[in-house]
Design a protein around this motif. Structure first.
Motif, PDB file in Angstrom:
ATOM      1  N   LYS A 173     -13.795   6.855  -0.552  1.00 40.46           N
ATOM      2  CA  LYS A 173     -13.776   5.411  -0.351  1.00 40.46           C
ATOM      3  C   LYS A 173     -12.313   4.977  -0.245  1.00 40.46           C
ATOM      4  O   LYS A 173     -11.520   5.200  -1.156  1.00 40.46           O
ATOM      5  CB  LYS A 173     -14.460   4.698  -1.515  1.00 40.46           C
ATOM      6  CG  LYS A 173     -14.512   3.198  -1.339  1.00 40.46           C
ATOM      7  CD  LYS A 173     -15.247   2.527  -2.483  1.00 40.46           C
ATOM      8  CE  LYS A 173     -15.207   1.021  -2.272  1.00 40.46           C
ATOM      9  NZ  LYS A 173     -15.701   0.311  -3.450  1.00 40.46           N
ATOM     10  N   TRP A 174     -11.970   4.354   0.875  1.00 40.87           N
ATOM     11  CA  TRP A 174     -10.608   3.912   1.148  1.00 40.87           C
ATOM     12  C   TRP A 174     -10.489   2.416   0.911  1.00 40.87           C
ATOM     13  O   TRP A 174     -11.300   1.648   1.408  1.00 40.87           O
ATOM     14  CB  TRP A 174     -10.233   4.168   2.607  1.00 40.87           C
ATOM     15  CG  TRP A 174     -10.210   5.593   3.002  1.00 40.87           C
ATOM     16  CD1 TRP A 174     -11.229   6.306   3.548  1.00 40.87           C
ATOM     17  CD2 TRP A 174      -9.109   6.494   2.900  1.00 40.87           C
ATOM     18  NE1 TRP A 174     -10.834   7.596   3.797  1.00 40.87           N
ATOM     19  CE2 TRP A 174      -9.524   7.733   3.401  1.00 40.87           C
ATOM     20  CE3 TRP A 174      -7.809   6.368   2.427  1.00 40.87           C
ATOM     21  CZ2 TRP A 174      -8.701   8.841   3.450  1.00 40.87           C
ATOM     22  CZ3 TRP A 174      -6.983   7.472   2.478  1.00 40.87           C
ATOM     23  CH2 TRP A 174      -7.421   8.694   2.980  1.00 40.87           C
ATOM     24  N   GLY A 175      -9.458   1.986   0.212  1.00 39.09           N
ATOM     25  CA  GLY A 175      -9.155   0.568   0.111  1.00 39.09           C
ATOM     26  C   GLY A 175      -8.448   0.096   1.373  1.00 39.09           C
ATOM     27  O   GLY A 175      -8.177   0.872   2.293  1.00 39.09           O
ATOM     28  N   LYS A 176      -8.127  -1.177   1.418  1.00 40.62           N
ATOM     29  CA  LYS A 176      -7.396  -1.739   2.550  1.00 40.62           C
ATOM     30  C   LYS A 176      -5.918  -1.406   2.421  1.00 40.62           C
ATOM     31  O   LYS A 176      -5.381  -1.314   1.321  1.00 40.62           O
ATOM     32  CB  LYS A 176      -7.579  -3.256   2.586  1.00 40.62           C
ATOM     33  CG  LYS A 176      -9.004  -3.687   2.828  1.00 40.62           C
ATOM     34  CD  LYS A 176      -9.123  -5.191   2.783  1.00 40.62           C
ATOM     35  CE  LYS A 176     -10.585  -5.592   2.960  1.00 40.62           C
ATOM     36  NZ  LYS A 176     -10.787  -7.022   2.801  1.00 40.62           N
ATOM     37  N   HIS A 177      -5.277  -1.255   3.557  1.00 38.73           N
ATOM     38  CA  HIS A 177      -3.822  -1.050   3.639  1.00 38.73           C
ATOM     39  C   HIS A 177      -3.357   0.210   2.903  1.00 38.73           C
ATOM     40  O   HIS A 177      -2.307   0.215   2.273  1.00 38.73           O
ATOM     41  CB  HIS A 177      -3.070  -2.278   3.132  1.00 38.73           C
ATOM     42  CG  HIS A 177      -3.518  -3.547   3.773  1.00 38.73           C
ATOM     43  ND1 HIS A 177      -3.326  -3.820   5.105  1.00 38.73           N
ATOM     44  CD2 HIS A 177      -4.196  -4.603   3.264  1.00 38.73           C
ATOM     45  CE1 HIS A 177      -3.853  -5.002   5.393  1.00 38.73           C
ATOM     46  NE2 HIS A 177      -4.389  -5.486   4.300  1.00 38.73           N
ATOM     47  N   VAL A 178      -4.135   1.280   2.992  1.00 41.58           N
ATOM     48  CA  VAL A 178      -3.706   2.587   2.482  1.00 41.58           C
ATOM     49  C   VAL A 178      -2.898   3.248   3.579  1.00 41.58           C
ATOM     50  O   VAL A 178      -3.309   3.265   4.737  1.00 41.58           O
ATOM     51  CB  VAL A 178      -4.913   3.464   2.103  1.00 41.58           C
ATOM     52  CG1 VAL A 178      -4.470   4.872   1.723  1.00 41.58           C
ATOM     53  CG2 VAL A 178      -5.707   2.826   0.976  1.00 41.58           C
ATOM     54  N   GLY A 209      -7.708   2.808  -4.060  1.00 44.37           N
ATOM     55  CA  GLY A 209      -7.689   1.354  -4.043  1.00 44.37           C
ATOM     56  C   GLY A 209      -6.855   0.777  -2.914  1.00 44.37           C
ATOM     57  O   GLY A 209      -6.252   1.496  -2.113  1.00 44.37           O
ATOM     58  N   ASN A 210      -6.782  -0.541  -2.863  1.00 42.56           N
ATOM     59  CA  ASN A 210      -6.015  -1.267  -1.851  1.00 42.56           C
ATOM     60  C   ASN A 210      -4.507  -1.065  -2.037  1.00 42.56           C
ATOM     61  O   ASN A 210      -4.033  -0.890  -3.160  1.00 42.56           O
ATOM     62  CB  ASN A 210      -6.307  -2.763  -1.936  1.00 42.56           C
ATOM     63  CG  ASN A 210      -7.751  -3.099  -1.645  1.00 42.56           C
ATOM     64  OD1 ASN A 210      -8.416  -2.419  -0.876  1.00 42.56           O
ATOM     65  ND2 ASN A 210      -8.249  -4.140  -2.267  1.00 42.56           N
ATOM     66  N   ASN A 211      -3.785  -1.127  -0.920  1.00 40.84           N
ATOM     67  CA  ASN A 211      -2.312  -1.126  -0.912  1.00 40.84           C
ATOM     68  C   ASN A 211      -1.697   0.095  -1.594  1.00 40.84           C
ATOM     69  O   ASN A 211      -0.746  -0.026  -2.352  1.00 40.84           O
ATOM     70  CB  ASN A 211      -1.777  -2.403  -1.582  1.00 40.84           C
ATOM     71  CG  ASN A 211      -2.303  -3.640  -0.915  1.00 40.84           C
ATOM     72  OD1 ASN A 211      -2.264  -3.765   0.298  1.00 40.84           O
ATOM     73  ND2 ASN A 211      -2.835  -4.550  -1.712  1.00 40.84           N
ATOM     74  N   GLU A 245      -5.410   0.227  -7.292  1.00 37.79           N
ATOM     75  CA  GLU A 245      -4.680  -0.470  -6.234  1.00 37.79           C
ATOM     76  C   GLU A 245      -3.191  -0.574  -6.542  1.00 37.79           C
ATOM     77  O   GLU A 245      -2.764  -0.462  -7.694  1.00 37.79           O
ATOM     78  CB  GLU A 245      -5.286  -1.856  -6.015  1.00 37.79           C
ATOM     79  CG  GLU A 245      -5.204  -2.758  -7.229  1.00 37.79           C
ATOM     80  CD  GLU A 245      -5.986  -4.046  -7.040  1.00 37.79           C
ATOM     81  OE1 GLU A 245      -5.561  -5.043  -7.637  1.00 37.79           O
ATOM     82  OE2 GLU A 245      -6.999  -4.057  -6.325  1.00 37.79           O
ATOM     83  N   ASN A 246      -2.434  -0.760  -5.475  1.00 41.78           N
ATOM     84  CA  ASN A 246      -0.984  -0.983  -5.536  1.00 41.78           C
ATOM     85  C   ASN A 246      -0.199   0.172  -6.147  1.00 41.78           C
ATOM     86  O   ASN A 246       0.855  -0.037  -6.737  1.00 41.78           O
ATOM     87  CB  ASN A 246      -0.671  -2.286  -6.290  1.00 41.78           C
ATOM     88  CG  ASN A 246      -1.317  -3.476  -5.630  1.00 41.78           C
ATOM     89  OD1 ASN A 246      -1.241  -3.627  -4.410  1.00 41.78           O
ATOM     90  ND2 ASN A 246      -1.979  -4.301  -6.409  1.00 41.78           N
ATOM     91  N   LYS A 249      -3.971   0.928 -11.984  1.00 40.85           N
ATOM     92  CA  LYS A 249      -3.380   0.040 -10.983  1.00 40.85           C
ATOM     93  C   LYS A 249      -1.865  -0.033 -11.153  1.00 40.85           C
ATOM     94  O   LYS A 249      -1.348   0.082 -12.261  1.00 40.85           O
ATOM     95  CB  LYS A 249      -3.958  -1.367 -11.138  1.00 40.85           C
ATOM     96  CG  LYS A 249      -5.446  -1.454 -10.935  1.00 40.85           C
ATOM     97  CD  LYS A 249      -5.924  -2.863 -11.226  1.00 40.85           C
ATOM     98  CE  LYS A 249      -7.437  -2.914 -11.129  1.00 40.85           C
ATOM     99  NZ  LYS A 249      -7.956  -4.237 -11.501  1.00 40.85           N
TER     100      LYS A 249
END
Length: 162
Positions: free
Chosen positions: A28-33, A51-53, A72-73, A110
């Protein structure tokens, strides 16, 4: 530099599509990877959640037999390796490659930074906002909001946020 960043994002986008075709619902890919050169991902019976970013620098690799979860991040320095399994080797009369694997989930919180050449092994859990210094090998639980550095011995210190 802007052109180079654009090319990295295009390359990552194409590879993510490729990984989705190969591994399907196991990842599962987050956004902006995004990732730079020589990023490697193998999902061999396990699952991976990113997670995202999230950013992976050059030569990072992830191999999952059970479960790897990245918050994320997060940012990953060059040469970071993440393995949620290890070879079994207890039987001296059986070749190691035939003894199978032991596996345990990895969780990275995170907003973490894993510096160059960090290795994350099965069972590791890194708390939110933590920094893992270059060259560290992590196989245990690391609390949130700490810096782990390698200076002969592990040195864990609390991050003081402003």
């Amino acid at each position: 530099m802007i052109l180079l960043k654009f090319l990295w994002h295009i390359n990552a986008f194409i590879k993510i599509i490729f990984y989705k075709m190969i591994f399907g619902k196991k990842i599962k890919w987050g956004k902006h990877v995004t990732f730079r050169e020589n990023f490697s991902l193998v999902v061999d019976g396990g699952k991976v959640v990113i997670g995202n970013n999230v950013f992976f620098n050059n030569n990072c690799s992830i191999v999952s037999h059970k479960s790897i979860i990245i918050g994320e991040n997060c940012i990953f320095g060059e040469g970071v390796k993440i393995y949620d399994h290890n070879h079994k080797f207890a039987k001296y009369n059986v070749e190691k490659k035939y003894q199978g694997f032991s596996s345990s989930e990895i969780k990275i919180g995170k907003n973490c930074w894993l510096a160059n050449n960090v290795i994350i092994l099965k069972g590791a859990e890194i708390g939110d906002n933590s920094v893992i210094g270059a060259g560290c090998v992590i196989k245990n639980k690391i609390p949130a909001n700490v810096i782990v550095s390698l200076s002969g011995d592990y040195n864990i210190q609390k991050i003081r946020y402003r």
